[in-house]
Structures are given as structure tokens and as C-alpha cells.
Design an enzyme around this catalytic site. Structure first.
Site, mmCIF file in Angstrom:
data_model
loop_
_atom_site.group_PDB
_atom_site.id
_atom_site.type_symbol
_atom_site.label_atom_id
_atom_site.label_comp_id
_atom_site.label_asym_id
_atom_site.label_seq_id
_atom_site.Cartn_x
_atom_site.Cartn_y
_atom_site.Cartn_z
ATOM 1 N N LYS A 1 45.980 21.723 36.391
ATOM 2 C CA LYS A 1 45.221 21.539 37.634
ATOM 3 C C LYS A 1 46.040 21.940 38.870
ATOM 4 O O LYS A 1 45.480 22.435 39.849
ATOM 5 C CB LYS A 1 44.747 20.099 37.757
ATOM 6 C CG LYS A 1 43.698 19.710 36.710
ATOM 7 C CD LYS A 1 43.178 18.304 36.967
ATOM 8 C CE LYS A 1 42.579 17.645 35.751
ATOM 9 N NZ LYS A 1 41.329 18.141 35.271
ATOM 10 N N GLU B 1 45.229 12.976 44.625
ATOM 11 C CA GLU B 1 44.075 13.602 45.267
ATOM 12 C C GLU B 1 43.335 12.523 46.038
ATOM 13 O O GLU B 1 43.336 11.357 45.621
ATOM 14 C CB GLU B 1 43.142 14.115 44.167
ATOM 15 C CG GLU B 1 42.720 15.550 44.352
ATOM 16 C CD GLU B 1 41.953 16.056 43.132
ATOM 17 O OE1 GLU B 1 42.359 17.073 42.592
ATOM 18 O OE2 GLU B 1 40.958 15.438 42.743
ATOM 19 N N HIS C 1 34.190 9.034 33.261
ATOM 20 C CA HIS C 1 34.442 10.349 33.871
ATOM 21 C C HIS C 1 34.052 11.499 32.949
ATOM 22 O O HIS C 1 34.539 12.616 33.090
ATOM 23 C CB HIS C 1 35.915 10.528 34.271
ATOM 24 C CG HIS C 1 36.404 9.520 35.257
ATOM 25 N ND1 HIS C 1 35.813 9.334 36.484
ATOM 26 C CD2 HIS C 1 37.415 8.624 35.193
ATOM 27 C CE1 HIS C 1 36.449 8.378 37.128
ATOM 28 N NE2 HIS C 1 37.416 7.916 36.361
ATOM 29 N N ARG D 1 36.242 28.263 29.172
ATOM 30 C CA ARG D 1 35.583 28.345 27.865
ATOM 31 C C ARG D 1 34.086 28.239 28.079
ATOM 32 O O ARG D 1 33.631 28.037 29.202
ATOM 33 C CB ARG D 1 36.046 27.172 27.004
ATOM 34 C CG ARG D 1 35.840 25.849 27.748
ATOM 35 C CD ARG D 1 35.779 24.636 26.883
ATOM 36 N NE ARG D 1 35.128 23.561 27.606
ATOM 37 C CZ ARG D 1 35.751 22.653 28.345
ATOM 38 N NH1 ARG D 1 37.056 22.694 28.480
ATOM 39 N NH2 ARG D 1 35.059 21.723 28.967
HETATM 40 P P1 ADP Z 1 38.915 16.200 33.529
HETATM 41 O O1 ADP Z 1 39.636 17.506 33.499
HETATM 42 O O2 ADP Z 1 39.668 15.091 32.883
HETATM 43 O O3 ADP Z 1 37.491 16.294 33.061
HETATM 44 P P2 ADP Z 1 38.108 16.433 36.304
HETATM 45 O O4 ADP Z 1 39.097 16.761 37.359
HETATM 46 O O5 ADP Z 1 37.220 17.529 35.830
HETATM 47 O O6 ADP Z 1 38.869 15.771 35.066
HETATM 48 O O7 ADP Z 1 37.195 15.214 36.785
HETATM 49 C C1 ADP Z 1 36.304 14.553 35.928
HETATM 50 C C2 ADP Z 1 35.468 13.569 36.733
HETATM 51 O O8 ADP Z 1 36.308 12.602 37.382
HETATM 52 C C3 ADP Z 1 34.668 14.192 37.874
HETATM 53 O O9 ADP Z 1 33.449 14.723 37.450
HETATM 54 C C4 ADP Z 1 34.491 12.995 38.793
HETATM 55 O O10 ADP Z 1 33.487 12.130 38.307
HETATM 56 C C5 ADP Z 1 35.825 12.278 38.675
HETATM 57 N N1 ADP Z 1 36.790 12.764 39.710
HETATM 58 C C6 ADP Z 1 37.742 13.688 39.570
HETATM 59 N N2 ADP Z 1 38.419 13.895 40.715
HETATM 60 C C7 ADP Z 1 37.871 13.067 41.623
HETATM 61 C C8 ADP Z 1 38.137 12.790 43.016
HETATM 62 N N3 ADP Z 1 39.117 13.408 43.690
HETATM 63 N N4 ADP Z 1 37.352 11.882 43.639
HETATM 64 C C9 ADP Z 1 36.372 11.223 42.965
HETATM 65 N N5 ADP Z 1 36.083 11.422 41.678
HETATM 66 C C10 ADP Z 1 36.824 12.334 40.993
#
Ligand code: ADP
Length: 493
Positions: free
Chosen positions: A116, A200, A235, A292
Site C-alpha cells: 500500500k 491513515e 472490512h 487481479r
Molecule cells: P484490505 O487490503 O485489507 O482489503 P483496504 O485498504 O482495501 O484493506 O480497506 C478495506 C476496508 O477497510 C475499506 O473498504 C473500508 O471499509 C475500510 N477502510 C480502509 N481504510 C480506511 C480509512 N482510511 N478510513 C475508513 N475506513 C477505511
């Protein structure tokens, strides 16, 4: 030319790829573990090879064995599906080194977007809005706390190598910082073997909206609109739809453009997804890119009319995209429910066992992508997703009504599934109105609510069907196809 494809995966996604391969006249090879001996994906392929024991580390993750099989059977290309080796840069490199086509992006793109922080770095020069936060891993804790204070609590501590919602910790106030950071690191180490974490801003009440992109080897990149994936537990997505009910044309175009730029930043090839969070004021922020084919790709296929696996294969053999951005139009609305072998009444815990009854629904505007048959055991070794149930309609409401009808006609016994939860979502006024965010489960869902809801369900369903029926009557000029049947089913209850 690709004449033979090996799918380095199992279950529904292996079958999904085989279907398109067969349509294109391409021969298919399945690999399988001892737990999957009798799986439909094994039966469907032209050739199938046992590669090891049930744990994925002894079968689906053994890339050298898989590459050996591919060489032996003179396979032209390997499709990795999602999960397992799909985002493993080393695997894609090794495949390429053997002169076999990897159906996906180049190792460099997988590597950059798989981290990330590296992804944020790569897109920096492309003017992509990002969630406020740090740009490198936290090493100096006092400094990190200072930054967190500047960003403003709550903040989120995330694993750089994160995926599947793991390694993420919300910190509400300064005093919790060290404790949560330690937990995030230990979770990241055990899940990804990499303890790097970063900060973040925690976006309050966000929606998760992602853009599907597709890029060929001739410099053409097109976006295929968005998917709304805000209904999540832990999540992780459970219900997805396309298009989103909140995007204006203007924001859609801006997000599409941003996604194309993210793809360009890593020289992307093939089908990929750029994920964003949207806040209450409709500001969007880049979250990450998945390199993917996504689980939820069918909703995009339905609204665009494209077969994404076919596009992946054509791109992998060097073909140019046969369409431009201007050719792309959204047609109708599609919703997907991930049918997990999970108990919605017990904190979505895996519900493993034998499928004593398994009868998926059939009918127009219903699609089921699955990899199981009645009588099969759900193995404990893999992701507990049983199938994906996808429905389509001219309008969002039609797609919702169709989903409810399809859930009612989906008969599963022997294990618990997310089907009842899916029906609860589809009839919830917040979902129906389109006003929801990633906290839907937290805000509206408890096992007690689901139980109570099932007692009242007939009246809720009838009310909704009546509303749709009346609305349809007002739209007499539109051609009537499936909806009346769906409404009738609900009335007949
Ligand atoms: P992963 O790679 O583990 O799937 P992501 O970064 O794609 O993680 O985030 C998955 C979920 O987590 C998002 O869809 C959201 O619901 C929550 N999330 C991630 N980052 C944030 C953030 N900065 N603020 C609020 N919710 C977040």
C-alpha cells in the site's frame, strides 16, 4: 495464440475461467488438492492434475509444482484467479521465465500495488486524491503520535502488505496508540510475514467505491465504471453492486480518470481494480489497487455486456482493446451477494459441514457462480465462499427485487449461509434508499434484529413488492419484462 490455459485456482473462479476458455475454443487444465478430488472444477476441465495435500501451502500455493504441470502439459497460459498466487509477483515472474503467459499484469505492477505504501508513492505524481496520512512505515513512535495528532483522531493503523481487511486498527485517542500499533504489527506479521504499518486518517462513514479498469499492451486504458462495495463485515465485502446509487456523472468521470492514471502509474496490463473511499461530502480518496480479477467482477460484466475473462485472455495474447471509453455505456443495474458458508446469527463465523441440500436458483436475470454440488463437504482449508449470487434489472429496484426472489429460491441445508443476511440487506430501508456506508452492519445489524425481521418478513416483502408494483404502473411506457414475475412471486407468498 493461447490454445491451452491452466487455472492455478479452485472452485467457482476456476469454473468461471473455464467457461470462457471453452467458449473461445481454448483447452483447459485444472489443478487440485486432495480435498478437492470431487470438485466440479476438476470435472469440468479437459485435463486435471493432483498437486498436493489439502492445506493451500501444500497445493494451491506451490508455484513450482504448478509451473511443472503447466510445462508438462504444454500449457500456453496460466490464469491465477483471485487469492492464492494471483498477486504474487514472484509467481508471475517465474511463469514468464518459463515462456508461459501469465494472464495478468507484469511483476512490477503486482509488486508496486501489492504494497500500500509503494502504491501511494507510485501514484504521487498523478494528482490522485489520497487519504491524509504518512508516506512511510512507522518506525519512530513519538513522531508517529505527533503526526496522528496533526491528522486528528480517529486514525487508522494499517499494514503495508494488508489484504482481506486484516492488520487494520482504529485508534480513537492518543492513549490507545501504542497498544493498537502493537496489535496491528503482530496481526500483520502473522498474516503477511511483514510487520510494516502506517497511519491513515480514519474516514468517518465512508463508502467503498471501486473502478474497474482494463488495459492492453498497446497503451489503451479504459475504465468500466464503478462498483459499490460498502456492505461489509470485518472490512470485507458481502454485497456489491454496479452502478453505485450515489455517483453523479461528473464524479464518475473524475474517478474513472483517476483510476486510469493509477493504472498508468504502474504500466498496468489486463483487468484491475482501483479502490477508493468516498466521504460524506463526496470527496474521493485512493485506497489501493487490486491487480487481479475481483470476486465482484460479474456486476461489471452485466452492466457493460463485456466478458472480463475473455478480455483478459485477449489482452494476454497481445490483442488491442476492441472498444474505446466512448463506446462504454452503463446498461441497467446488477447486484451481487457473496454466499458464504457463515453463520450470520453467530458473528459471521465459518459454518463448515456437508451440503445436504444445494439447489441454486435459476431464471432470467439470475446468475450463480459456484463450485459446489449437493452432497459435497465445504473444506475447512479455504475461503468459505459457497457461491456468488448475481441479479440484474433495468433499474436498481428491479435488481433488488430479483435478488430477494433469487434468495428465496436458493435452497441450502446442512450449513448456515449469508443468504438470510443478504435478504435482510435487500429489504432494509437504508439499502433500498441507497443511503448507507461501510458501517451498515455495525449500525443496523444484530442477530436479534435478523431473527425479529424473519418473523415479520412476509409483511416487509409484500410492502416492498407493492411499492415497486405501483411505481412500475406509473412507468407504463417502459417495456415490462422480468419485474412482474418477481412481484408476483412476492405477492404469492
Ligand atoms: P484490505 O487490503 O485489507 O482489503 P483496504 O485498504 O482495501 O484493506 O480497506 C478495506 C476496508 O477497510 C475499506 O473498504 C473500508 O471499509 C475500510 N477502510 C480502509 N481504510 C480506511 C480509512 N482510511 N478510513 C475508513 N475506513 C477505511
Amino acid at each position: 495464440m493461447i490454445n491451452k490455459i491452466l487455472v492455478a485456482n479452485r472452485g467457482e473462479i476456476a469454473i468461471r475461467v473455464f467457461k470462457t476458455a471453452k467458449k473461445m475454443g481454448i483447452k483447459t487444465v485444472a489443478v487440485y488438492s486432495t480435498a478437492d478430488r470431487h470438485s466440479p472444477h476438476v470435472q469440468m476441465a479437459d485435463e486435471a492434475v493432483l498437486i498436493g495435500e489439502a492445506p493451500s501451502s501444500e497445493s494451491y500455493l506451490k508455484y513450482d509444482t504448478i509451473i511443472e504441470v503447466a510445462k508438462k502439459l504444454k500449457v500456453d497460459a496460466i490464469h491465477p484467479g483471485y487469492g492464492f498466487l494471483s498477486e504474487n509477483a514472484l509467481f508471475s515472474q517465474k511463469v514468464a521465465d518459463e515462456g508461459i503467459i501469465f494472464i495478468g499484469p507484469k511483476p512490477h505492477a503486482i509488486k508496486t500495488m501489492g504494497d500500500k505504501l509503494a502504491a501511494k508513492e507510485a501514484v504521487k505524481n498523478y494528482n490522485i486524491p489520497m487519504v491524509p496520512g504518512v508516506e512511510e512505515p512507522i518506525t519512530d513512535v513519538p513522531k508517529a503520535i505527533e503526526i496522528a495528532k496533526k491528522i486528528g483522531f480517529p486514525i487508522l493503523i494499517k499494514a503495508a502488505a494488508g489484504g482481506g481487511g486484516k492488520g487494520m486498527r482504529i485508534v480513537e485517542k492518543e492513549s490507545e496508540f501504542i497498544n493498537q500499533m502493537e496489535r496491528a504489527i503482530s496481526e500483520a506479521v502473522s498474516a503477511f510475514g511483514n510487520g510494516e504499518v502506517f497511519i491513515e486518517k480514519y474516514i468517518e462513514s465512508p463508502r467503498h467505491i471501486e473502478i474497474q479498469i482494463i488495459a492492453d499492451a498497446h497503451g489503451n486504458v479504459v475504465h468500466l465504471f464503478e462498483r459499490e462495495c460498502s456492505i461489509q463485515r470485518r472490512h470485507q465485502k458481502v454485497v456489491e453492486e454496479a452502478p453505485s446509487s450515489v455517483l453523479t456523472e461528473e464524479i464518475r468521470n473524475k474517478m474513472g480518470e483517476a483510476a486510469i492514471n493509477v493504472a498508468k502509474s504502474c504500466d498496468y496490463l489486463g483487468a484491475g481494480t482501483v479502490e477508493f473511499l468516498i466521504d460524506k461530502k463526496m470527496n474521493f480518496y485512493f485506497l489501493e489497487m487490486n491487480t487481479r480479477l475481483q470476486v465482484e467482477h460479474p456486476v461489471t460484466e452485466w452492466i457493460t455486456g463485456l466478458d472480463l475473462v475473455e478480455q483478459q485472455i485477449k489482452i494476454a495474447q497481445g490483442e488491442k482493446l476492441s472498444f474505446t471509453q466512448k463506446d462504454m455505456k452503463i446498461k441497467g443495474h446488477a447486484i451481487e451477494l457473496r454466499v458464504y458458508a457463515e453463520d450470520s446469527l453467530n458473528d459471521f463465523m465459518p459454518s463448515i459441514g456437508k451440503l445436504t441440500t444445494y439447489q441454486p436458483p435459476v431464471g432470467e436475470n439470475i446468475r450463480v457462480d459456484d463450485g459446489f454440488k449437493e452432497g459435497m463437504e465445504i473444506p475447512i482449508y479455504y475461503d468459505p465462499m459457497l457461491s456468488k449470487l448475481i441479479t440484474y434489472g433495468k433499474t436498481r429496484k428491479e435488481a433488488i427485487v430479483k435478488m430477494i426472489e433469487a434468495i428465496d429460491n436458493y435452497h441450502v441445508e446442512g450449513i448456515e449461509t449469508t443468504l438470510p443476511f443478504g435478504k435482510y440487506v435487500c429489504q432494509h430501508k437504508s439499502f433500498v434508499s441507497g443511503k448507507f456506508d461501510t458501517h451498515f452492519v455495525q449500525d443496523y445489524y444484530t442477530p436479534e434484529v435478523l431473527e425479529k425481521y424473519y418473523k415479520n418478513e412476509a409483511s416487509v416483502a409484500a410492502k416492498m413488492a407493492l411499492q415497486l408494483y405501483l411505481e412500475e404502473k406509473l412507468e407504463v411506457k417502459l417495456p415490462k419484462v422480468e419485474t412482474n414475475a418477481a412481484v408476483k412471486t412476492l405477492f404469492d407468498r
